[in-house]
Design an enzyme around this catalytic site. Structure first.
Site, PDB file in Angstrom:
ATOM      1  N   THR A  14       0.848  -1.197   0.000  1.00 46.08           N
ATOM      2  CA  THR A  14       0.000   0.000   0.000  1.00 46.08           C
ATOM      3  C   THR A  14       0.886   1.251   0.000  1.00 46.08           C
ATOM      4  O   THR A  14       2.014   1.205   0.465  1.00 46.08           O
ATOM      5  CB  THR A  14      -0.849  -0.031   1.287  1.00 46.08           C
ATOM      6  OG1 THR A  14      -1.832  -1.031   1.132  1.00 46.08           O
ATOM      7  CG2 THR A  14      -1.517   1.283   1.596  1.00 46.08           C
ATOM      8  N   ARG A  57     -14.379  -7.423  -0.019  1.00 45.61           N
ATOM      9  CA  ARG A  57     -13.586  -7.022   1.155  1.00 45.61           C
ATOM     10  C   ARG A  57     -13.034  -5.598   1.012  1.00 45.61           C
ATOM     11  O   ARG A  57     -12.521  -5.208  -0.026  1.00 45.61           O
ATOM     12  CB  ARG A  57     -12.431  -8.027   1.318  1.00 45.61           C
ATOM     13  CG  ARG A  57     -11.536  -7.760   2.524  1.00 45.61           C
ATOM     14  CD  ARG A  57     -10.289  -6.990   2.154  1.00 45.61           C
ATOM     15  NE  ARG A  57      -9.356  -6.915   3.274  1.00 45.61           N
ATOM     16  CZ  ARG A  57      -8.262  -6.166   3.265  1.00 45.61           C
ATOM     17  NH1 ARG A  57      -7.955  -5.444   2.220  1.00 45.61           N
ATOM     18  NH2 ARG A  57      -7.470  -6.144   4.318  1.00 45.61           N
ATOM     19  N   VAL A  58     -13.139  -4.826   2.061  1.00 51.46           N
ATOM     20  CA  VAL A  58     -12.550  -3.491   2.119  1.00 51.46           C
ATOM     21  C   VAL A  58     -11.579  -3.472   3.289  1.00 51.46           C
ATOM     22  O   VAL A  58     -11.884  -3.998   4.361  1.00 51.46           O
ATOM     23  CB  VAL A  58     -13.646  -2.406   2.300  1.00 51.46           C
ATOM     24  CG1 VAL A  58     -13.027  -1.050   2.561  1.00 51.46           C
ATOM     25  CG2 VAL A  58     -14.546  -2.349   1.072  1.00 51.46           C
ATOM     26  N   GLY A  59     -10.409  -2.883   3.086  1.00 45.21           N
ATOM     27  CA  GLY A  59      -9.394  -2.843   4.142  1.00 45.21           C
ATOM     28  C   GLY A  59      -9.457  -1.582   4.973  1.00 45.21           C
ATOM     29  O   GLY A  59     -10.465  -0.861   4.980  1.00 45.21           O
ATOM     30  N   ASP A  60      -8.365  -1.307   5.655  1.00 40.43           N
ATOM     31  CA  ASP A  60      -8.307  -0.163   6.577  1.00 40.43           C
ATOM     32  C   ASP A  60      -8.067   1.166   5.857  1.00 40.43           C
ATOM     33  O   ASP A  60      -8.473   2.223   6.346  1.00 40.43           O
ATOM     34  CB  ASP A  60      -7.191  -0.375   7.607  1.00 40.43           C
ATOM     35  CG  ASP A  60      -5.831  -0.558   6.931  1.00 40.43           C
ATOM     36  OD1 ASP A  60      -5.752  -1.338   5.947  1.00 40.43           O
ATOM     37  OD2 ASP A  60      -4.857   0.070   7.371  1.00 40.43           O
ATOM     38  N   THR A 104      -0.058   0.907   6.731  1.00 41.59           N
ATOM     39  CA  THR A 104       0.053  -0.210   5.799  1.00 41.59           C
ATOM     40  C   THR A 104       0.182  -1.493   6.602  1.00 41.59           C
ATOM     41  O   THR A 104       0.868  -1.511   7.620  1.00 41.59           O
ATOM     42  CB  THR A 104       1.254  -0.072   4.849  1.00 41.59           C
ATOM     43  OG1 THR A 104       1.412  -1.316   4.140  1.00 41.59           O
ATOM     44  CG2 THR A 104       2.554   0.234   5.584  1.00 41.59           C
ATOM     45  N   GLY A 105      -0.476  -2.523   6.163  1.00 42.06           N
ATOM     46  CA  GLY A 105      -0.378  -3.787   6.900  1.00 42.06           C
ATOM     47  C   GLY A 105      -1.646  -4.588   6.743  1.00 42.06           C
ATOM     48  O   GLY A 105      -2.457  -4.321   5.845  1.00 42.06           O
ATOM     49  N   GLY A 164      -4.950  -5.244   7.015  1.00 41.98           N
ATOM     50  CA  GLY A 164      -6.010  -4.265   7.249  1.00 41.98           C
ATOM     51  C   GLY A 164      -7.022  -4.625   8.317  1.00 41.98           C
ATOM     52  O   GLY A 164      -7.475  -3.757   9.064  1.00 41.98           O
TER      53      GLY A 164
HETATM   54  N1  ASP Z   1      -3.669  -2.288   4.601  1.00 40.70           N
HETATM   55  C1  ASP Z   1      -3.991  -2.761   3.288  1.00 40.70           C
HETATM   56  C2  ASP Z   1      -5.275  -3.545   3.346  1.00 40.70           C
HETATM   57  O1  ASP Z   1      -5.443  -4.329   4.261  1.00 40.70           O
HETATM   58  C3  ASP Z   1      -2.940  -3.621   2.704  1.00 40.70           C
HETATM   59  C4  ASP Z   1      -1.577  -3.010   2.662  1.00 40.70           C
HETATM   60  O2  ASP Z   1      -1.194  -2.242   3.538  1.00 40.70           O
HETATM   61  O3  ASP Z   1      -0.840  -3.284   1.689  1.00 40.70           O
HETATM   62  O4  ASP Z   1      -6.070  -3.415   2.449  1.00 40.70           O
END
Ligand code: ASP
Length: 330
Positions: A197, A225-228, A248-249, A251
């Site tokens: 991300t 699915r939706v992330g953070d 980033t991580g 989510g």
């Molecule tokens: N945080 C992002 C998600 O979970 C993924 C990422 O950080 O690459 O959608």
């Protein structure tokens, strides 16, 4: 006091960015690839810095930095986004202004070339904060944003990552039918997993903070699915009273820990300095639930924090002196 009344002309400015955290190990990196990442991060920092140096605002600076990384196939955002289980690219992005606390985000979009521009347009040109899927795309089109065929986002590397993830799922499912064994939910040890991300946080010369995050999400994600990243307070947050944060991580864990807002709350309510607040959340709270990742943050004094609990995180910053610093590993 309203946050819009707290603006001061500090004369100081700075920008910090990330290009994703994950299992980024020096021994698995070629010097050519490393140079390409460093060049792209430098270009993103330069784009944001050019705006800040001219007295531009932090919102425009974070947008400019993120656009460079969305346009680069190296990062999991815009061109180069990871694939869903169904072989599609569904992207999320958010932006927030620390002065007005205005925010905009889009989720699960498939045809908007630069999702971060769409997020900013939602913030500035609609009465809403968050728009998703087909509705967000219709809005972006009406607003004259650059719309592309979904094939624009394809890269061979991300496609292969999806095939590998599916293969791992298959092997694991042959041994157990528990949904918890899916590679998307449980990243195996030594899996070459990169989140990728992108994000940016800036302080401008007027003393205002902003944050922006853009992502393709996680490889093999499914069921809408939706992330953070597009969730204000989870992956993205900015408030002149505390700090600007982009995450980033993994989510799901960042949503459950409301990471970006938690860092800001520790600064504002508990009086922690930026570094301690960011580390408290990334090094203790996120791993305590089983998640991993990192974040970038900046406060109104121009202090910067970039903690991560993974092997590496593409990251960099530039302060008023114009010296660009980029780092990848621990
Ligand atoms: N945080 C992002 C998600 O979970 C993924 C990422 O950080 O690459 O959608």
């Amino acid at each position: 006091m309203r946050s819009s009344e707290t603006t001061i002309d500090t004369g100081n400015y700075a920008l910090v960015i990330h290009g994703g955290a994950g299992t980024i190990l020096k021994e698995r990196m070629t010097s050519k690839k490393e140079a390409a990442y460093k060049a792209a991060l430098t270009q993103a920092l330069q784009a944001g810095y050019d705006i800040l140096k001219k007295g531009g605002n932090s919102l425009d600076a974070v947008e400019a930095a993120v656009i460079v990384m969305e346009d680069s196939p190296l990062f999991n955002a815009g061109k180069g986004s990871v694939f869903t289980n169904e072989g599609k690219n569904e992207m999320d992005a958010a932006i927030m202004d620390g002065k007005s606390l205005m925010a905009g985000s889009v989720a699960s979009v498939t045809t908007i070339k630069n999702p971060i521009i769409a997020a900013k347009t939602v913030m500035l040109k609609s009465p809403h904060v968050m728009m998703i899927g087909a509705g967000a795309e219709k809005f972006a089109k009406e607003q004259g944003l650059n719309i592309v065929d979904p094939s624009y986002f394809y890269t061979k590397e991300r496609w292969e990552q999806l095939q590998n993830a599916k293969e791992k799922d298959k092997i694991q499912l042959d041994h157990t039918d528990s949904i918890k064994s899916h590679s998307f939910l449980k990243q195996p040890e030594n899996h070459d997993y990169k989140y990728g991300t992108v994000g940016a946080c800036a302080l401008d010369i007027h003393g205002n903070l902003a944050a922006a995050t853009s992502t393709g999400g996680m490889t093999n994600k499914r069921f809408g699915r939706v992330g953070d990243a597009p969730i204000i307070g989870a992956g993205t947050y900015a408030n002149n009273n505390s700090c600007a944060v982009s995450c980033t991580g993994w989510g799901e864990f960042f949503i459950r820990n409301v990471v970006a807002h938690d860092v800001a709350a520790l600064v504002e309510y508990k009086g922690l300095n930026l570094k301690d607040a960011a580390e408290e959340v990334v090094m203790k709270k996120v791993p305590a639930l089983g998640g991993d990742g990192g974040l970038i943050a900046i406060d109104r004094k121009g202090n910067i924090a970039m903690p991560f609990n993974t092997a590496g995180m593409y990251r960099g910053y530039v302060k008023k002196d114009g010296q660009i610093v980029v780092e990848i590993y621990k």
